[in-house]
Design an enzyme around this catalytic site. Sequence first.
Site, PDB file in Angstrom:
ATOM      1  N   LYS A 160      24.784 -58.955 -19.062  1.00 15.63           N
ATOM      2  CA  LYS A 160      25.258 -58.804 -20.440  1.00 15.63           C
ATOM      3  C   LYS A 160      26.481 -57.901 -20.420  1.00 15.63           C
ATOM      4  O   LYS A 160      26.368 -56.689 -20.234  1.00 15.63           O
ATOM      5  CB  LYS A 160      24.196 -58.209 -21.370  1.00 15.63           C
ATOM      6  CG  LYS A 160      24.591 -58.398 -22.859  1.00 15.63           C
ATOM      7  CD  LYS A 160      24.013 -57.370 -23.786  1.00 15.63           C
ATOM      8  CE  LYS A 160      24.841 -56.119 -23.870  1.00 15.63           C
ATOM      9  NZ  LYS A 160      26.170 -56.298 -24.508  1.00 15.63           N
ATOM     10  N   GLU A 235      23.655 -45.374 -14.609  1.00 14.76           N
ATOM     11  CA  GLU A 235      24.876 -44.623 -14.293  1.00 14.76           C
ATOM     12  C   GLU A 235      25.474 -44.250 -15.642  1.00 14.76           C
ATOM     13  O   GLU A 235      25.953 -45.109 -16.372  1.00 14.76           O
ATOM     14  CB  GLU A 235      25.833 -45.471 -13.451  1.00 14.76           C
ATOM     15  CG  GLU A 235      26.931 -44.653 -12.770  1.00 14.76           C
ATOM     16  CD  GLU A 235      28.163 -44.484 -13.652  1.00 14.76           C
ATOM     17  OE1 GLU A 235      28.283 -43.404 -14.289  1.00 14.76           O
ATOM     18  OE2 GLU A 235      28.985 -45.399 -13.711  1.00 14.76           O
ATOM     19  N   CYS A 269      33.795 -42.316 -16.137  1.00 13.08           N
ATOM     20  CA  CYS A 269      32.762 -41.273 -16.054  1.00 13.08           C
ATOM     21  C   CYS A 269      33.068 -40.252 -14.964  1.00 13.08           C
ATOM     22  O   CYS A 269      32.557 -39.131 -15.003  1.00 13.08           O
ATOM     23  CB  CYS A 269      31.400 -41.905 -15.776  1.00 13.08           C
ATOM     24  SG  CYS A 269      30.837 -43.006 -17.076  1.00 13.08           S
ATOM     25  N   GLU A 361      31.768 -35.089 -23.106  1.00  8.51           N
ATOM     26  CA  GLU A 361      32.545 -36.175 -22.516  1.00  8.51           C
ATOM     27  C   GLU A 361      33.422 -36.811 -23.599  1.00  8.51           C
ATOM     28  O   GLU A 361      32.922 -37.458 -24.517  1.00  8.51           O
ATOM     29  CB  GLU A 361      31.626 -37.224 -21.900  1.00  8.51           C
ATOM     30  CG  GLU A 361      32.393 -38.306 -21.165  1.00  8.51           C
ATOM     31  CD  GLU A 361      31.484 -39.312 -20.474  1.00  8.51           C
ATOM     32  OE1 GLU A 361      31.806 -39.723 -19.344  1.00  8.51           O
ATOM     33  OE2 GLU A 361      30.449 -39.679 -21.066  1.00  8.51           O
TER      34      GLU A 361
END
Length: 459
Positions: A160, A235, A269, A361
């Site tokens: 997906k 992750e 990331c 973040e």
Amino acid sequence: MSDVLAPLELRVLNPATEETVAIVPAATRDDVDAAVARAAAAQRGWAAAAPADRARLLRRFAAVVDGHVEELAQLEVREAGHTIGNARWEAGNVRDLLEFAAGGVERLSGRQIPVAGGIDVTFLEPLGVIGVIAPWNFPMPIAAWGLAPALAAGNAVILKPAETTPLTALRLAELALEAGIPEHLFQVLPGHGAVAGDALVEHPGVAKIVFTGSTRVGKQIMAKCADRVKRVTLELGGKSPNIVFADADIEAAAAAAPMAFLDNTGQDCCARTRILVQRSVYDRFLELVAPGIESVLVGDPSDEKTQMGPLISRPQLERVRSYVTDDLTAIRGTAPEGPGFWYPPTLVTDVAPTASVAAEEVFGPVAVVLPFEDEEDAVRLANATEYGLSGSLWTRDIGRALRVSRAVAAGNLSVNSHSSVRYWTPFGGYKQSGLGRELGPDALTAFTETKNVFISTEA
């Protein structure tokens, strides 16, 4: 063309122009049910195939991808706004991951364990149907992180892609069929996370979920998988440090720092968004790094000279803007005006380590620079985050490099460089940056179940 989409459609926008690239049907829960049934049937035949045959087909898939690298790269530029150089690397990385995984098929062996009264052997058996939920920041390579080893280990895969970046995934599925990968073994289901994504996570016929994305969504997926004790690899987010000691090559560290957080427009990331500089060289570092940030060429991602493209979407642009408030001091580059989701390279200075821009973040072309006193202080600052994905440290002292590498709580560290990902080495995070490891020599085993068999030799 109407601006109103049907509930079962996804609009793909070019982030550099805001123009519609494509409208793609969105999968329903019924579509997921049907795909899982098809995948399960295909997987049984794939698992029974000779390892050499599986490896041969994966290499053929890699070769077909190699023949379409430029096409895939151009598609990535249009749907994700990646610079053409990055997009070519990403398409090539899919090829390399398939090649690497193919090499592991015939080496996926169990063990013979010494026991009394017989022989004990283990088998590594495929899990079945794997659900891979890929992000929009690296649509092709991260999809392949799950796809390639899962197929190599004898599983079927349902991918997906992110709502904003389904096009390269759909094209990879077509290329797989062209290469001879059995029908339904690798399927792509574009769709909304709350519909197709949830259905894939909750489906009893899906043995494992591989998810890359935000920590918030990762926690939700983990909780849903727990209900069925479903395997999961996550992750997730990062707020990676870039530690520069006074004994380092300051010129080299400063030259490398901008693209360590600006590559892919900071939508990474592993981006080194907390630059920690020893106080005695802090001012000198700022003098050296400022021209590098101010000179980054931001613009048309299809232009070979462009170093940084747009952000993926307007919501992401607004998110980034919310972190850099007017009261902050920053070194800034430039970005285009007009259509597109543009934000300039930005390095925030004179900010507290606890400020939101320094602690959370941002996922954009924004970093902070913070001074530290000594080695102990550097480690303290580096670890003062809920994340632990990646990081760098710059020093000429090999002893310090080893000490600090062992002390920083992160899964992927680099000394005197900013490299985080190699398909032949393991990748994953500490703390809230994730669960499990991807890539590397053990990638295939993450998609297997270990079966132990004892055979008595006693009369």
